[in-house]
Design a protein around this motif. Structure first.
Motif, PDB file in Angstrom:
ATOM      1  N   SER A 120       0.846  -1.190   0.000  1.00  0.00           N
ATOM      2  CA  SER A 120       0.000   0.000   0.000  1.00  0.00           C
ATOM      3  C   SER A 120       0.883   1.243   0.000  1.00  0.00           C
ATOM      4  O   SER A 120       1.773   1.378   0.841  1.00  0.00           O
ATOM      5  CB  SER A 120      -0.911   0.023   1.229  1.00  0.00           C
ATOM      6  OG  SER A 120      -1.673   1.216   1.274  1.00  0.00           O
ATOM      7  N   THR A 121       0.650   2.119  -0.958  1.00  0.00           N
ATOM      8  CA  THR A 121       1.327   3.414  -0.988  1.00  0.00           C
ATOM      9  C   THR A 121       0.256   4.482  -1.058  1.00  0.00           C
ATOM     10  O   THR A 121      -0.450   4.593  -2.067  1.00  0.00           O
ATOM     11  CB  THR A 121       2.271   3.540  -2.198  1.00  0.00           C
ATOM     12  OG1 THR A 121       3.234   2.480  -2.149  1.00  0.00           O
ATOM     13  CG2 THR A 121       2.990   4.869  -2.186  1.00  0.00           C
ATOM     14  N   ALA A 122       0.107   5.237   0.017  1.00  0.00           N
ATOM     15  CA  ALA A 122      -0.997   6.187   0.121  1.00  0.00           C
ATOM     16  C   ALA A 122      -0.507   7.619  -0.044  1.00  0.00           C
ATOM     17  O   ALA A 122       0.564   7.878  -0.585  1.00  0.00           O
ATOM     18  CB  ALA A 122      -1.725   5.991   1.449  1.00  0.00           C
ATOM     19  N   TYR A 145     -13.183  -2.225   0.394  1.00  0.00           N
ATOM     20  CA  TYR A 145     -12.372  -1.955   1.587  1.00  0.00           C
ATOM     21  C   TYR A 145     -11.553  -0.668   1.505  1.00  0.00           C
ATOM     22  O   TYR A 145     -10.981  -0.230   2.501  1.00  0.00           O
ATOM     23  CB  TYR A 145     -11.437  -3.133   1.887  1.00  0.00           C
ATOM     24  CG  TYR A 145     -10.362  -3.365   0.851  1.00  0.00           C
ATOM     25  CD1 TYR A 145      -9.140  -2.712   0.919  1.00  0.00           C
ATOM     26  CD2 TYR A 145     -10.565  -4.249  -0.210  1.00  0.00           C
ATOM     27  CE1 TYR A 145      -8.157  -2.918  -0.032  1.00  0.00           C
ATOM     28  CE2 TYR A 145      -9.583  -4.459  -1.172  1.00  0.00           C
ATOM     29  CZ  TYR A 145      -8.384  -3.798  -1.077  1.00  0.00           C
ATOM     30  OH  TYR A 145      -7.414  -3.995  -2.019  1.00  0.00           O
ATOM     31  N   LYS A 146     -11.475  -0.030   0.334  1.00  0.00           N
ATOM     32  CA  LYS A 146     -10.569   1.099   0.148  1.00  0.00           C
ATOM     33  C   LYS A 146     -10.858   2.275   1.067  1.00  0.00           C
ATOM     34  O   LYS A 146      -9.950   3.037   1.413  1.00  0.00           O
ATOM     35  CB  LYS A 146     -10.586   1.569  -1.305  1.00  0.00           C
ATOM     36  CG  LYS A 146     -11.895   2.187  -1.771  1.00  0.00           C
ATOM     37  CD  LYS A 146     -11.806   2.584  -3.236  1.00  0.00           C
ATOM     38  CE  LYS A 146     -13.111   3.173  -3.748  1.00  0.00           C
ATOM     39  NZ  LYS A 146     -13.418   4.473  -3.131  1.00  0.00           N
ATOM     40  N   GLY A 178      -4.295   2.798  -0.879  1.00  0.00           N
ATOM     41  CA  GLY A 178      -2.990   2.528  -1.449  1.00  0.00           C
ATOM     42  C   GLY A 178      -2.811   1.150  -2.039  1.00  0.00           C
ATOM     43  O   GLY A 178      -1.759   0.861  -2.625  1.00  0.00           O
ATOM     44  N   TYR A 179      -3.809   0.254  -1.913  1.00  0.00           N
ATOM     45  CA  TYR A 179      -3.711  -1.082  -2.503  1.00  0.00           C
ATOM     46  C   TYR A 179      -4.170  -1.112  -3.954  1.00  0.00           C
ATOM     47  O   TYR A 179      -4.100  -2.165  -4.599  1.00  0.00           O
ATOM     48  CB  TYR A 179      -4.532  -2.085  -1.689  1.00  0.00           C
ATOM     49  CG  TYR A 179      -3.985  -2.331  -0.307  1.00  0.00           C
ATOM     50  CD1 TYR A 179      -2.932  -3.215  -0.091  1.00  0.00           C
ATOM     51  CD2 TYR A 179      -4.520  -1.665   0.798  1.00  0.00           C
ATOM     52  CE1 TYR A 179      -2.425  -3.426   1.182  1.00  0.00           C
ATOM     53  CE2 TYR A 179      -4.024  -1.868   2.077  1.00  0.00           C
ATOM     54  CZ  TYR A 179      -2.974  -2.748   2.258  1.00  0.00           C
ATOM     55  OH  TYR A 179      -2.472  -2.954   3.521  1.00  0.00           O
ATOM     56  N   ALA A 180      -4.637   0.010  -4.479  1.00  0.00           N
ATOM     57  CA  ALA A 180      -5.095   0.055  -5.864  1.00  0.00           C
ATOM     58  C   ALA A 180      -3.984  -0.392  -6.809  1.00  0.00           C
ATOM     59  O   ALA A 180      -2.785  -0.196  -6.541  1.00  0.00           O
ATOM     60  CB  ALA A 180      -5.554   1.463  -6.226  1.00  0.00           C
ATOM     61  N   PHE A 181      -4.393  -0.978  -7.920  1.00  0.00           N
ATOM     62  CA  PHE A 181      -3.425  -1.456  -8.905  1.00  0.00           C
ATOM     63  C   PHE A 181      -2.455  -0.354  -9.326  1.00  0.00           C
ATOM     64  O   PHE A 181      -1.251  -0.575  -9.480  1.00  0.00           O
ATOM     65  CB  PHE A 181      -4.179  -1.994 -10.122  1.00  0.00           C
ATOM     66  CG  PHE A 181      -3.279  -2.378 -11.248  1.00  0.00           C
ATOM     67  CD1 PHE A 181      -2.523  -3.536 -11.202  1.00  0.00           C
ATOM     68  CD2 PHE A 181      -3.150  -1.562 -12.356  1.00  0.00           C
ATOM     69  CE1 PHE A 181      -1.670  -3.877 -12.236  1.00  0.00           C
ATOM     70  CE2 PHE A 181      -2.303  -1.899 -13.396  1.00  0.00           C
ATOM     71  CZ  PHE A 181      -1.562  -3.062 -13.341  1.00  0.00           C
ATOM     72  N   GLU A 182      -2.970   0.862  -9.493  1.00  0.00           N
ATOM     73  CA  GLU A 182      -2.134   1.956  -9.971  1.00  0.00           C
ATOM     74  C   GLU A 182      -1.027   2.338  -8.999  1.00  0.00           C
ATOM     75  O   GLU A 182      -0.071   3.023  -9.366  1.00  0.00           O
ATOM     76  CB  GLU A 182      -2.993   3.180 -10.259  1.00  0.00           C
ATOM     77  CG  GLU A 182      -3.658   3.764  -9.017  1.00  0.00           C
ATOM     78  CD  GLU A 182      -4.799   4.695  -9.377  1.00  0.00           C
ATOM     79  OE1 GLU A 182      -4.584   5.910  -9.329  1.00  0.00           O
ATOM     80  OE2 GLU A 182      -5.886   4.200  -9.705  1.00  0.00           O
ATOM     81  N   TYR A 183      -1.130   1.913  -7.739  1.00  0.00           N
ATOM     82  CA  TYR A 183      -0.107   2.221  -6.742  1.00  0.00           C
ATOM     83  C   TYR A 183       0.945   1.115  -6.621  1.00  0.00           C
ATOM     84  O   TYR A 183       1.900   1.266  -5.849  1.00  0.00           O
ATOM     85  CB  TYR A 183      -0.731   2.433  -5.371  1.00  0.00           C
ATOM     86  CG  TYR A 183      -1.545   3.696  -5.243  1.00  0.00           C
ATOM     87  CD1 TYR A 183      -0.935   4.954  -5.237  1.00  0.00           C
ATOM     88  CD2 TYR A 183      -2.924   3.641  -5.117  1.00  0.00           C
ATOM     89  CE1 TYR A 183      -1.675   6.106  -5.117  1.00  0.00           C
ATOM     90  CE2 TYR A 183      -3.677   4.802  -4.988  1.00  0.00           C
ATOM     91  CZ  TYR A 183      -3.052   6.027  -4.983  1.00  0.00           C
ATOM     92  OH  TYR A 183      -3.789   7.166  -4.866  1.00  0.00           O
ATOM     93  N   GLN A 184       0.770   0.006  -7.302  1.00  0.00           N
ATOM     94  CA  GLN A 184       1.696  -1.110  -7.138  1.00  0.00           C
ATOM     95  C   GLN A 184       2.971  -0.873  -7.947  1.00  0.00           C
ATOM     96  O   GLN A 184       2.925  -0.595  -9.145  1.00  0.00           O
ATOM     97  CB  GLN A 184       1.034  -2.418  -7.579  1.00  0.00           C
ATOM     98  CG  GLN A 184      -0.246  -2.760  -6.816  1.00  0.00           C
ATOM     99  CD  GLN A 184      -0.028  -2.826  -5.322  1.00  0.00           C
ATOM    100  OE1 GLN A 184       0.848  -3.558  -4.834  1.00  0.00           O
ATOM    101  NE2 GLN A 184      -0.841  -2.082  -4.572  1.00  0.00           N
ATOM    102  N   ASP A 185       4.100  -0.954  -7.278  1.00  0.00           N
ATOM    103  CA  ASP A 185       5.402  -0.852  -7.931  1.00  0.00           C
ATOM    104  C   ASP A 185       5.839  -2.268  -8.275  1.00  0.00           C
ATOM    105  O   ASP A 185       6.246  -3.030  -7.399  1.00  0.00           O
ATOM    106  CB  ASP A 185       6.405  -0.170  -6.995  1.00  0.00           C
ATOM    107  CG  ASP A 185       7.774   0.036  -7.648  1.00  0.00           C
ATOM    108  OD1 ASP A 185       7.950  -0.427  -8.792  1.00  0.00           O
ATOM    109  OD2 ASP A 185       8.642   0.653  -7.013  1.00  0.00           O
TER     110      ASP A 185
END
Length: 386
Positions: free
Chosen positions: A119-121, A291-292, A300-307
């Motif tokens: 998670s990156t918020a 759950y977001k 921050g668990y959205a696909f767009e935040y995944q490195d």
């Protein structure tokens, strides 16, 4: 330099690939019960684990038991022992994978762990600086009094990384030792020290902001390639991040170019059942809307935040999922294979080292770090920690 702010991977992928994330070829198959470790009950990481657990219960009938841990070792020990399926950990998971700091210990060594998700918020991880000093960038910290937290490797490594961005080291500042993180902020407010590492939204930062000294956050120019190279040589898990939540006047309308790394980092042992690992990442993405908004930072668990090219390898089944939805590239696969090779080398080096390791604790740690550095360097890897 990749610009990893709100969109961690969309800049690197065609829109057609992102739109491909609709495949439903494999169904979610999760166990009836799972156990996780997480941060303490008053943490955002714990709240996020509860929110995810509620989603898994409601959608798949999977009951999740969450065990709070007071420190990094207490969170990772049950995972090492196989008593829990996952750890919603902090950056100590990376230290564990590398076998350094608190894990350069006879009872630990490099851990063969794999990422499920992160998670990156909106917050950042930065040095909170007294606002009355006029510090604008890390280079302005030269000669300032900087907090060093005894026994907290992660915070001190973060401080070292920020100093490096500005071309500084601990030798260029006045180090002021504190027995704990909260005490360092009391010290800033009292005028005994000037800066301490933290998240931008933490209560101590809010207290500093409300004090007569005020608060400022050093700006990290996303286009300063040399600064980022120096910072990531010290702590390669940092990424550029536009911070939109923080003490002071940090907001979506007044963002700060800064840095961050994921929290929590949801990791498992490499031998976690493929069906469980696959089911988790698919469930987290398919049911994101459920759950977001249920816990701070859960967006921050959205696909767009995944490195997808970070510092710890993904579980094989998570890679399968990303391949299935059409977003996994050859570059990502090469990066994944390099991380797995590095981890396998570390584990093999550790096993060989134990056979003739010294008994004395300090000598053991020094000898391991030397053996680790030599093995990684000889294989063409950057040891990072020496």
């Amino acid at each position: 330099m990749r610009q990893l702010s709100r969109s961690l991977i969309t800049a690197a992928l065609p829109l057609s690939l992102l739109a491909a994330g609709v495949t439903q070829a494999t169904e979610v198959d999760l166990p009836r019960t799972m156990a996780w470790t997480a941060y303490g009950t008053n943490s955002s990481g714990y709240a996020q684990a509860v929110a995810i657990g509620n989603m898994l219960q409601n959608q798949y009938g999977t009951s999740v038991r969450i065990l709070p841990g007071d420190n990094d070792v207490s969170r990772m020990t049950p995972l090492k022992q196989g008593r829990v399926d996952l750890c919603a950990c902090g950056i100590a998971s990376y230290y564990g994978a590398e076998g350094v700091m608190m894990f350069a210990d006879r009872d630990w060594g490099p851990q063969p762990i794999r990422v499920i998700t992160t998670s990156t918020a909106s917050f950042g991880l930065s040095l909170a600086v007294a606002g009355d000093l006029g510090v604008e960038t890390p280079a302005d910290l030269k000669g300032k009094r900087i907090a060093y937290i005894r026994g907290d490797d992660a915070l001190n490594k973060g401080t070292e990384a920020y100093l490096a961005f500005g071309g500084l080291t601990w030798d260029d500042v006045e180090r002021v030792d504190f027995p704990g993180y909260a005490r360092s902020f009391d010290g800033i407010i009292a005028g005994n020290v000037d800066a301490s590492f933290t998240t931008t939204v933490t209560p101590p930062a809010q207290q500093l902001s409300s004090s007569p000294r005020g608060i400022s956050w050093p700006v990290l120019d996303p286009d300063d390639a040399e600064g980022w190279e120096r910072m990531m040589a010290v702590a390669p898990y940092f990424r550029p991040h536009e911070v939109t939540a923080g003490a002071g006047d940090v907001s979506a309308d007044n963002p700060v170019p800064s840095a961050s790394y994921p929290y929590p980092i949801v990791v498992a042992n490499e031998d976690l059942d493929d069906k469980v690992a696959y089911g988790l990442i698919k469930a987290l993405q398919d049911n994101y809307d459920d759950y977001k908004d249920a816990a701070p930072g859960a967006v921050g668990y959205a696909f767009e935040y995944q490195d997808l090219q970070w510092v710890i390898p993904f579980h094989d089944a998570v890679v399968d999922y990303y391949e299935e939805i059409g977003v996994w590239t050859e570059e990502m696969q090469a990066h994944q294979e390099s991380l797995v090779e590095r981890q396998e080398l570390l584990v093999a080096t550790w096993d060989a080292f134990l056979a003739e390791a010294p008994d004395d604790e300090d000598a053991f740690r020094e000898a391991w770090m030397q053996a680790r550095t030599e093995a990684l360097s000889n294989a063409g890897f950057d040891p990072v920690f020496e």
